[in-house]
Write a protein that holds these residues in place. Sequence first.
Motif, mmCIF file in Angstrom:
data_model
loop_
_atom_site.group_PDB
_atom_site.id
_atom_site.type_symbol
_atom_site.label_atom_id
_atom_site.label_comp_id
_atom_site.label_asym_id
_atom_site.label_seq_id
_atom_site.Cartn_x
_atom_site.Cartn_y
_atom_site.Cartn_z
ATOM 1 N N LEU A 1118 26.691 -8.186 -25.682
ATOM 2 C CA LEU A 1118 26.379 -7.214 -26.731
ATOM 3 C C LEU A 1118 26.832 -5.823 -26.327
ATOM 4 O O LEU A 1118 26.581 -5.370 -25.204
ATOM 5 C CB LEU A 1118 24.864 -7.199 -27.006
ATOM 6 C CG LEU A 1118 24.238 -8.506 -27.495
ATOM 7 C CD1 LEU A 1118 22.728 -8.358 -27.575
ATOM 8 C CD2 LEU A 1118 24.815 -8.892 -28.849
ATOM 9 N N LYS A 1119 27.479 -5.129 -27.234
ATOM 10 C CA LYS A 1119 27.871 -3.740 -26.979
ATOM 11 C C LYS A 1119 26.643 -2.877 -26.734
ATOM 12 O O LYS A 1119 26.661 -1.955 -25.909
ATOM 13 C CB LYS A 1119 28.648 -3.178 -28.174
ATOM 14 C CG LYS A 1119 29.949 -3.882 -28.503
ATOM 15 C CD LYS A 1119 30.578 -3.225 -29.730
ATOM 16 C CE LYS A 1119 31.834 -3.951 -30.174
ATOM 17 N NZ LYS A 1119 32.406 -3.336 -31.396
ATOM 18 N N TYR A 1120 25.581 -3.169 -27.456
ATOM 19 C CA TYR A 1120 24.371 -2.348 -27.407
ATOM 20 C C TYR A 1120 23.698 -2.394 -26.043
ATOM 21 O O TYR A 1120 22.949 -1.490 -25.688
ATOM 22 C CB TYR A 1120 23.408 -2.841 -28.491
ATOM 23 C CG TYR A 1120 22.166 -2.010 -28.649
ATOM 24 C CD1 TYR A 1120 22.224 -0.722 -29.171
ATOM 25 C CD2 TYR A 1120 20.923 -2.518 -28.284
ATOM 26 C CE1 TYR A 1120 21.074 0.040 -29.326
ATOM 27 C CE2 TYR A 1120 19.761 -1.768 -28.434
ATOM 28 C CZ TYR A 1120 19.852 -0.492 -28.953
ATOM 29 O OH TYR A 1120 18.712 0.272 -29.105
ATOM 30 N N MET A 1121 23.977 -3.445 -25.266
ATOM 31 C CA MET A 1121 23.298 -3.616 -23.989
ATOM 32 C C MET A 1121 24.139 -3.128 -22.811
ATOM 33 O O MET A 1121 23.709 -3.244 -21.662
ATOM 34 C CB MET A 1121 22.944 -5.091 -23.781
ATOM 35 C CG MET A 1121 21.940 -5.633 -24.771
ATOM 36 S SD MET A 1121 20.390 -4.710 -24.757
ATOM 37 C CE MET A 1121 19.797 -5.087 -23.120
ATOM 38 N N ALA A 1169 16.478 -2.632 -21.293
ATOM 39 C CA ALA A 1169 16.973 -3.394 -20.130
ATOM 40 C C ALA A 1169 16.151 -3.111 -18.885
ATOM 41 O O ALA A 1169 16.683 -3.015 -17.777
ATOM 42 C CB ALA A 1169 18.443 -3.074 -19.882
ATOM 43 N N SER A 1170 14.831 -3.007 -19.063
ATOM 44 C CA SER A 1170 13.960 -2.578 -17.965
ATOM 45 C C SER A 1170 13.674 -3.711 -16.986
ATOM 46 O O SER A 1170 13.574 -4.880 -17.366
ATOM 47 C CB SER A 1170 12.649 -2.052 -18.545
ATOM 48 O OG SER A 1170 11.742 -1.739 -17.521
ATOM 49 N N VAL A 1171 13.519 -3.310 -15.716
ATOM 50 C CA VAL A 1171 13.158 -4.290 -14.690
ATOM 51 C C VAL A 1171 11.713 -4.738 -14.854
ATOM 52 O O VAL A 1171 11.297 -5.733 -14.254
ATOM 53 C CB VAL A 1171 13.351 -3.693 -13.281
ATOM 54 C CG1 VAL A 1171 14.810 -3.408 -13.015
ATOM 55 C CG2 VAL A 1171 12.498 -2.442 -13.089
ATOM 56 N N HIS A 1172 10.935 -3.985 -15.641
ATOM 57 C CA HIS A 1172 9.528 -4.326 -15.831
ATOM 58 C C HIS A 1172 9.336 -5.457 -16.836
ATOM 59 O O HIS A 1172 8.214 -5.925 -17.015
ATOM 60 C CB HIS A 1172 8.753 -3.092 -16.293
ATOM 61 C CG HIS A 1172 8.899 -1.914 -15.381
ATOM 62 N ND1 HIS A 1172 8.502 -1.934 -14.061
ATOM 63 C CD2 HIS A 1172 9.424 -0.671 -15.592
ATOM 64 C CE1 HIS A 1172 8.763 -0.764 -13.491
ATOM 65 N NE2 HIS A 1172 9.314 0.023 -14.407
ATOM 66 N N LEU A 1173 10.384 -5.852 -17.486
ATOM 67 C CA LEU A 1173 10.303 -6.930 -18.466
ATOM 68 C C LEU A 1173 10.871 -8.205 -17.862
ATOM 69 O O LEU A 1173 11.713 -8.158 -16.963
ATOM 70 C CB LEU A 1173 11.095 -6.570 -19.725
ATOM 71 C CG LEU A 1173 10.644 -5.336 -20.511
ATOM 72 C CD1 LEU A 1173 11.598 -5.087 -21.669
ATOM 73 C CD2 LEU A 1173 9.227 -5.513 -21.025
ATOM 74 N N SER A 1178 14.408 -8.778 -21.278
ATOM 75 C CA SER A 1178 15.176 -7.581 -20.959
ATOM 76 C C SER A 1178 16.619 -7.690 -21.434
ATOM 77 O O SER A 1178 17.212 -6.713 -21.905
ATOM 78 C CB SER A 1178 15.145 -7.341 -19.441
ATOM 79 O OG SER A 1178 15.932 -6.238 -19.099
ATOM 80 N N ALA A 1179 17.193 -8.886 -21.333
ATOM 81 C CA ALA A 1179 18.591 -9.073 -21.709
ATOM 82 C C ALA A 1179 18.774 -9.445 -23.173
ATOM 83 O O ALA A 1179 19.899 -9.599 -23.642
ATOM 84 C CB ALA A 1179 19.212 -10.167 -20.832
#
Length: 1317
Positions: A1118-1121, A1169-1173, A1178-1179
């Motif tokens: 995804l471009k958004y990610m 895209a947080s590491v907390h998720l 996240s992805a």
Amino acid sequence: MAMKNLEGEELVQNLRQLVISCEPHIREAGSIENVEETLHHLEENDDKFHRYEFVRQLKRKIEEILGPQIDEEIEKHGGHIDNGHETLVSKITDRIIKSKPYNDLSKKLKGNVQEAVTELVRNFDAEFGTGKHTGDNFLHRDRHIHPYHGSDDEDTIDSSYNHGSLMFMKPDYLQQVADKISKSNNVSTRRDALQNLNTVRVDDVVTSDVVHVVKKHVLDALSDTDEQIMNLGLKFVTRAFSSTSPHTKDIYTLLIDHLITQCKGRKSSLPKVKNGMDLSRPEIKSLLKAFRLMNEFQLETTNYWIRYPEHYLEEVLRSTLSLLSIHHTGTAGMFQVLSPIHFMALLDTRAQWFIKWMHGHFSRSFLLEQLTDYKPFVEDAVRHCLEFSAARKVPFDLMSEISDKVSKTSYAESRRSYYTGAELEYAYFIHSVCVIGKLLCFKNGRKFFPIKLKDSTEDVSIKKLMVAMVLVVVDPGPVFHQQRSSSAEIYDPARLVADVLKGLCSSEQASEICLFKDEITSTLLSPISHYLDVAFLEKHHFPKFEHQAPDEKTLLHVADILSMIASSTKGRRHLMYGEKKDIFSRTKSSAAHIIAEFTKKALLRELPREAGQAPTHAVIGAYLYICRQIYNTCEGLLVLYQYELHKVVAETWRDASRDLEAANTPTPGDDDSSSDNSSITIRENYDVAAWEDTLRDNLLNFASTAKGILLLQQTGALNECMVYMHTRYEKKLQVSKCEKFGYGYMVTQVATTAPGMAALQKTGYMKALITELWAVLECGPNDITLFTPTHWPVDPIDKTVHKHLIRILNVLSSFPAVYELLADTRLPTKQAYGFREIPDTMAGLMDRVILMDSPAKSHSLFNVEQSHGFGLRVLSVLVSCLDSFLLLQSQYQIQEKLLAAQTDNQAANKNHKEIIVDMLSVERNNILVRSYLIGGPSERVLPNRHIDDSGTPYSFPLFSSFPIPREYSPNLGGRSAMKQGPLFKDNELTEFLDARKSEKGRAWLDKCQTLLTKFLTSRGDQVKGAVIQKILEQSVNKMSTIPEESVFPLMQFGGSDSAVKAVSLSPLQMLGIKMAIRYGIHLKAVHTSSDATDSLTYLIRQVKYYLEQQQKTPDSQLKYMKNGYRGFDWFAATVFLIFNGNHDKAWDFLQGFSTLGASGYLWIPRLHASVHLPSALSASGIHPLFSSTGHNIEFILQIELPLVSSAFKMSGFTPAQICQHWITQCFWNYLDWLDICHYVITCLIHGVDYQVYICVAILRHLQRDIMSNMQTQNLLLFLKEEPINNFKISQNLKYMQDLEKKYRKIVLPDMLNITRP
């Protein structure tokens, strides 16, 4: 001149046939005055006109004599006559009429007809009198055509309403006929008299002075032992029923009196039920004929009885119920004497007469009122239902053959002459079930319950009756498990009762009262509970018990009923929460849990073998569909989430796909297979393909809710489901058997997310959408050359285009979708375009109709102004999303191009140039103001789109360069939300915030909540400026010590000044900074543009650097990610302005705030895209703001504001979509600054779930506007482009607190438990 068939005896016979055939039309004329007019129009009104021998011979003779002359005239004028040559046709006709052949033919024909008519008149009695076509010869002719046990057509068993000819009578004629009908005369005289009576108009009989004498003698004739006299009596009744006269009720009551006499006055002539019904017995056959005649009248009279006074209806109802209420007391069941209902049940098994009478309010109100006086009719129906239900387990009796035999009661073909007693009782049961089922659908019908039955100690309640009916479905007994023919299935008791119960479910009110009871539901669920009970006993090693496993038909009948229950909101909630409807109950004994557990185990093939044969795919699909009806709503998904059906269905679907692929793969031995094996293989492949489609269809329906889209995306089947949906959407197929519409809403929900838009684009949906749009705007790919120009619309957005405008805006309303479509995409600009060149991408559409900056683009359009106006309207909605505007501006410089277009649209005046006011310049002006100025309802002025046709000058200034005119920027100096101003006395809130020693942790937060609520509701305008800054600063420090609030760890910032300055900001983010500073200066929150810009730029870089430390690079296409959060950080800019441009205070707050759970929802980049998720979440590219906040908003709306929820559904727009838009940009452009500040502190102090309650409160505030714009199909345009007028957080806080009390137990844990989708 030869006149074969048009002279002599042949002409007499042909005219006789024509006169007899005209009799019905003469009768309908009603009077001699109308007869001539009727005959003049006979060709128009009689479908058989051209089949009459006289007409056929006349046409043949005209063609023979005049045909050559007509052809000769046509040849003279070119061989053909077009439609436009009416004058020429008239001339040819005149010549033919004046020709000698025509005159000779006319003269000869008139003479022949006159002779024939004279002959017919001379022998009138012989030709048309008694006995020629109404007596024995007529009966003999019909006997040959319609055999029924050797009798004639007057038995009315096949077709009533057959009637003889008509005769106008002399005044004393009827008196003579009446005297001769008397049974004191001999049989021959009575027959002749009845035949003569049947030639008289029934209306004349009823209105005559001797009507009572005639009725008495006809009643005697109906009961006569002579079959011919009886048939002639029935013929008299039949002729009366063939008209729609108000006098039909008198003849109907005559027939009812006859039947009452037969059923009540002569008990000995009627056999007992156990002896069956022998149709060969004359008295039984005559009764059956009369009942058939009565039933046909019952079905027909509903079409016209509203024409007559109420007395007509009352008389018909009273006489009918007096007959059907005859029940012989002292006996029961098979030992009872045949009653009228037994005859009715054979003729009208499903009680269509009663259903028709209950259909309209006019008849229903009278019928229910009359039934109060004839309660035995209802009581006997209930008793039969209960008796049949109780006897369904009889191990062996004739019941096993009933449905098969009753299904053969086709009176026109293979007739039977005998029905057993068991068959009669079964027909009685079917009739009773249908009557009771219809009765329970209405409020006044339900008032008959509870019913007190004779020989019963307990009253029969609706619930007791429904349990008995459900038992017929779920446990029909061993005899009904036998295989029967397909025709017998029509009268299968389980199917019939299931149909009645489904009919009840069609009325939400009736089903709530009758069916939505725990006892009924548990009885209905007993077949699938059987599987689960066996599994439970097996798991816990309990001893096994013997119980017959339900068969496939039973399971499917139960599934049909449950799906009808689940199709309504109240029914769905009953399945989820039970009779108490406690939304917070989490008991697994509710119906939804049982259905979900059964479905899950069946899909996983975990049902125990000891429970019986494994359910077939058809059964599993039926119960999965019920689950889908539940989980495609927000509250239903909440209930069924624990079963993880999305994972189970996805895995089963993949297995089915592999099986289908393996089956379609050819093997070396395939060519040697026999034809039988080949056909079996094809059938099996078809079954597997259908099963795969069923699973994919149910998997797709997770996309109906915001959280469901996340679940669907995590199964990895999103792309395949979108392909399936696009295929069905193109074919215009309805969503399901209970849902006609919904794909548009589903597409919008999916397009709100980046992965959803990517999947839609891969399916070709966007290309198809743009192609359809272009076909309406300009031309289609398969347009046929037209010689007549098409109608071009006059309105800016024509009705034909409006639908396509809404469809394309629905999928472009969210920034992630727009970014996925347009990011890093150049416009496909060309030097020249073809006239029929159709764009197939969003960038291509923008290039052609939105950013029209070259003559080549204008010249390529057929409809320049309308197409460009459409494009500007799309752009106006796009720029209402600030992130989308920043993307378009940074990539395509839309503002500069719009300003250039305004410059090109100037007209030279004497002193200066003026922009021409037209549709396009006004629309461009609106977009420029909307995209340049930031402000709530009172902080900016948006120009009107409307141009007055009366000549009044356009009141808003047009411009072609920035800055914009001052008229659009009101002065906020006197009411700035940044200035605190003098505080009122005894301000507890400021004292609390200024106190040196204060409570800690939860105690401080509770007190702050109380004081903030008090002062927001009483003096909300005073809570601003310094007070808000203190609340933000102190709340972060205090709440970080509360474990429930501090969800994320505090990450230390380790970046140096040079590292922060090296952080790269995208052009989009740089433009966002300029826009935020411009808004801050307008609010007087910041003063110097350059210093504030530098300070905010540094803050945005610092925040980006800090958050990137807590992000991971997802493995996503995804471009958004890619490359971090792609939008602008509107929350950070809001905090910056709240602290008056103080970088340090803003940074300290944001860093501390990042530990709180609220930060994940108020501060959108925080969880990107947080590491907390979890890695999958996240992805996914789906933010918790959408999957959690949006989902909970829709969940509460469906319960609290069902009208608003339905309006969104009907508009194809979703609440989650617009609320995500509002929240992402912190309500900039929608609320005034003070309310934006109140939104932030309310969600921070009262809890992040207030974000949900605020959105619900806004939608409640806008309810009237939402409903009105839904009707005009402008809901999306209204919510996206218009600010939220007159809404104050402080004024709606009480409503939000009420929502908190009801829903916090559900909403807050869902939002804070971010590790779970």
